[in-house]
Design a protein around this motif. Structure first.
Motif, PDB file in Angstrom:
ATOM      1  N   ALA A 281      43.916  37.274  35.875  1.00 56.48           N
ATOM      2  CA  ALA A 281      42.575  37.856  35.896  1.00 56.48           C
ATOM      3  C   ALA A 281      42.602  39.346  36.247  1.00 56.48           C
ATOM      4  O   ALA A 281      41.806  40.133  35.729  1.00 56.48           O
ATOM      5  N   THR A 282      43.521  39.733  37.142  1.00 61.48           N
ATOM      6  CA  THR A 282      43.534  41.124  37.604  1.00 61.48           C
ATOM      7  C   THR A 282      44.810  41.869  37.214  1.00 61.48           C
ATOM      8  O   THR A 282      44.854  43.100  37.306  1.00 61.48           O
TER       9      THR A 282
ATOM     10  N   LYS B   6      42.109  29.254  40.802  1.00 62.08           N
ATOM     11  CA  LYS B   6      42.771  30.459  40.301  1.00 62.08           C
ATOM     12  C   LYS B   6      44.076  30.060  39.584  1.00 62.08           C
ATOM     13  O   LYS B   6      44.597  28.966  39.778  1.00 62.08           O
TER      14      LYS B   6
END
Length: 794
Positions: free
Chosen positions: A512-513, A572
């Motif tokens: 995601a990052t 996550k």
């Protein structure tokens, strides 16, 4: 004259029995301590001296972008280096992967096994007992054995050419036997096999790619090799062949002769520095004490020396006499110290450091440099301790000596006071170090590790079963019985347990990052968290199901969640580098726990699921009712014996395993306690001798004072006041030194106790109490003497 010196010295030693015994005991204990500490340092400094051409030997280190270095590289790198780098004369891996069971007739065993290239014995010049080093690993099925291994299998018979089996399947031919390898060699293999045999192992070949970093590489360079050019060529290979994730890594050449110093770690470095410092400190105290006690007996020897000067003896002859007398004492102590060192202390130090060093041994001939150093040290002590009082006595006017005027000059008082202050400074430093080390050890042992280690039995499962399939089926039945046992609370089978987590890291990316974090990896079952009662911060544990159902699920610890910058981790994902398109789902977060000793910080960890509980793991952990643990162990042993293992059944409690992590620190603590006791004892004995000297020199003054009305307390204060002041000065010097040393030492612990002022006050107080007790004993004895006898001498 030498004969006369020996006879005179022997008589004087017998005449002053109390001083002789004090010196003999102090010297013996001190020199024995110096010997064992010196051996530890000597073995460290001469490590790997068995290998020739060390100036041309190098090993490869991998450096990441952050600057961290490890001694492993991807396995294929070495083959490419040999192909394209002309500066390399020979090269080899030192590859550990497995240790097959070797069998010859009815003898069978397993030991430390490494795999190497055909150039292994060109790089490492091990001396051969039998066989040809140049061709020993040319064949795929060749095996070279250590001297000890060959004797286990074949006795005294030359085994070259004989055939042994490995894991009951592979036939190996013995092509060489090594001579005994010194204990301080970093490479001490018992079985050496060809790397070509390892390349046929599917498990190994699946890992031996350009991504996984696990191979150790050693190169013998040609004379005059250009190291800069070689380093450049190797890094060009990196750029060409490494996977995209690792192309930013760099390879550097490291000198093999620096291997021990560079790679042995901070703990070993601290041990060696501590051993060196302790040996020097003890020697200083020994010399200071011997000089002080020689000075104490000077009063009785003064007229003897004066008479010899009057009849023609030179200063050098008197110095020789004193040196010979001290030589008798010192070398007698050396002999006793060697016996104490060889038969008592050596075994003790081996128990303390065996986890960081091989077993230490000492041979007078083999270790002749150390033998010569010890003898030279003895001679140096004799010269210093014998010449100083002799020169002092001969410097006093003969007429003053005959009249009994032996007060000397201020320089002698300064020397004496400096020696006393030095002795007690060192003693107080050691006491302070001991107190703080005890406090740190107590702090670590009492601190909560973050999991419950009580009442957990740990059984190793790596027992090398002769029939793995039958053992697996039998163990499944054992697991079912354990699950139905009301006295077994939890069960876990895992590859790792607290205290055994490996240095296995990989870089994970948050899809995601894009953030990258290095995580320590471990594979476990569904029972580890419950058995060790590790708290879950959020999410769930693994389920004991087929690995396909939990394959992509992982559990991280709180430190990993923080490193990733997450406030919650459930739901996550993490992508491991080198894993292709694989993506892991985070299903749980465990609380941080100390999976290693408290001297190390808690790093981010990721646990993957290894599959259902089975005998194929490394450890069986059971949380049991302590009242029924014996019955459970008895039944387990019977079950494991029925599974036909090559190794014997064994077990340990987790609490004991946790304590074993501190075995080396406990050993250091024992050594520190011993050294502190020795320094205090020798310092006190030196003080004892000096107060005796003072009492003798001032016997008439004491008599007059008593006749004029002085009390026993007054006399004690007169004689001891100066000494107590010197101990106080020593305490003021030792306190900041101890504070500086221990503050720096405690920085190596991730979790450490606080330094308190009262610890140093206690250290100074202990030394002061011992000094007062020692001085007071002699002072009171002098004060209680009949003054009439002392005044009637003239």
């Amino acid at each position: 004259m030498i004969k006369i010196y020996f006879k005179t010295g022997y008589r004087n030693l017998l005449k002053n029995t109390s001083f002789t015994l004090i010196n003999l005991v102090g010297l013996t204990l001190g020199l024995a301590s110096v010997m064992v500490l010196s051996l530890l340092v000597y073995e460290y400094l001469t490590a790997n001296s068995i290998f020739k051409n060390q100036d041309r030997l190098v090993y490869l280190k991998t450096y990441s972008k952050s600057g961290d270095g490890i001694i492993q590289t991807p396995f294929p790198l070495l083959d490419e280096i040999v192909k394209v780098c002309p500066d390399v004369e020979a090269a080899t891996h030192v590859q550990s992967f497995n240790s097959p069971w070797l069998k010859y007739q009815d003898k069978e065993f397993q030991d430390n096994t490494i795999y190497g290239e055909t150039g292994f014995f060109k790089v490492f010049s091990f001396p051969f007992e039998s066989g040809n080093a140049a061709t020993a690993l040319n064949g795929k099925y060749d095996v070279v054995l250590s001297h000890e291994t060959a004797e286990k299998l074949f006795g005294k018979v030359n085994p070259v050419g004989k055939t042994i089996s490995a894991d009951d399947t592979t036939q190996l031919t013995v092509t060489g036997v090594l001579k005994p390898i010194p204990a301080n060699a970093t490479l001490r293999p018992t079985v050496i096999l060809s790397i070509n045999l390892l390349k046929t192992n599917p498990g190994f070949t699946s890992m031996a790619n350009w991504y996984n970093t696990f191979a150790e590489n050693y190169l013998l360079l040609k004379p005059g090799a250009n190291k800069k050019r070689l380093t450049y060529q190797i890094n060009q290979i990196v750029k060409t062949n490494y996977t995209a994730e690792n192309k930013n890594q760099r390879i550097k050449l490291a000198p093999f002769e620096d291997l021990v110093k560079t790679e042995s770690g901070d703990t070993v470095s601290v041990i060696i520095k501590g051993a060196t410092g302790s040996a020097v400190f003890i020697l200083l105290i020994i010399v200071a004490n011997l000089i002080n006690l020689n000075m104490a007996t000077m009063f009785n020897r003064a007229k003897e020396v004066a008479v010899k000067q009057m009849v023609g003896s030179s200063k050098m002859q008197i110095v020789w006499q004193f040196c010979v007398e001290n030589a008798i004492l010192v070398f007698t102590s050396l002999l006793l110290a060697f016996l104490l060192f060889r038969f008592v202390l050596l075994a003790q130090i081996n128990q303390m450091v065996k986890s960081n060093f091989s077993e230490l041994s000492f041979d007078l001939v083999k270790d002749f440099p150390l033998t010569l150093i010890i003898l030279f040290t003895g001679i140096l002590v004799v010269i210093i301790a014998g010449s100083y009082p002799a020169l002092h006595l001969t410097s006093i006017k003969i007429t003053d000596t005959v009249k009994g005027k032996l007060t000397g000059n201020n320089g002698n008082f300064i020397t004496r006071n400096a020696l006393i202050t030095l002795q007690f400074t060192l003693a107080i430093i050691f006491i302070g170090v001991t107190l703080i080390l005890n406090r740190q050890m107590s702090f670590m042992k009492k601190a909560s590790p973050g999991y419950n280690q009580e009442n957990v039995l740990v059984v190793p499962l790596d027992l090398a079963f002769k029939n793995p399939a039958a053992a697996t089926a039998h163990f499944d039945a054992v697991l079912n019985d354990l699950r139905n046992n009301p006295y077994v609370k939890n069960i876990s089978t895992s590859y790792t347990i607290p205290t055994t987590y490996q240095q296995n890291y990989n870089t994970y990316v948050d899809p995601a990052t894009g953030k990258e974090v290095s995580l320590r990896q471990a594979a476990t079952d569904a029972g580890l968290i419950d058995t060790y009662q590790i708290p879950l911060v959020e999410g769930r544990n693994f389920k004991n199901v087929a690995d396909t159902n939990e394959k992509s699920n992982v559990i991280i610890n709180r430190s990993a969640m923080k490193a990733l910058g997450w406030t919650t981790a459930i739901g996550k994902q993490l992508k491991p580098k080198g894993g292709g398109n694989e993506v892991d789902n985070v299903i749980g977060v465990m609380e941080d726990f100390h999976y290693r000793r408290l001297s190390e910080s808690i790093e981010p960890i990721i646990h993957s699921y290894a599959g259902k509980q089975s005998v194929n793991y490394s450890y069986l952990s059971l949380r049991v009712d302590p009242k029924h643990a014996a019955n459970i162990l008895t039944k387990l042993q019977k079950e494991f014996d029925a599974m036909n293992p090559r190794r014997s059944f064994s077990y340990k409690y987790m609490s004991d395993l946790a304590d074993q992590q501190y075995a080396l620190l406990n050993g250091i603590l024992k050594v520190t306690n011993y050294v502190a006791t020795i320094t205090l004892f020798i310092a006190a004995m030196g003080m004892f001798g000096l107060i005796a000297l003072f009492a003798r020199q001032r016997v008439k003054e004491i008599g007059i004072r008593k006749v004029l009305g002085a009390s026993t307390v007054d006399i004690v204060q007169l004689l001891s006041g100066n000494f107590i002041l010197l101990v106080a000065v020593a305490a003021m010097i030792a306190t900041p030194v101890s504070l500086l040393l221990m503050s720096k030492w405690l920085q190596s612990f991730a979790y450490r106790t606080e330094l308190s002022w009262w610890l140093f006050a206690v250290a100074a107080g202990i030394a002061l109490v011992i000094a007062v007790a020692t001085v007071s004993f002699q002072a009171v004895k002098a004060a209680l003497a009949n003054p009439v006898k002392s005044l009637r001498s003239e």
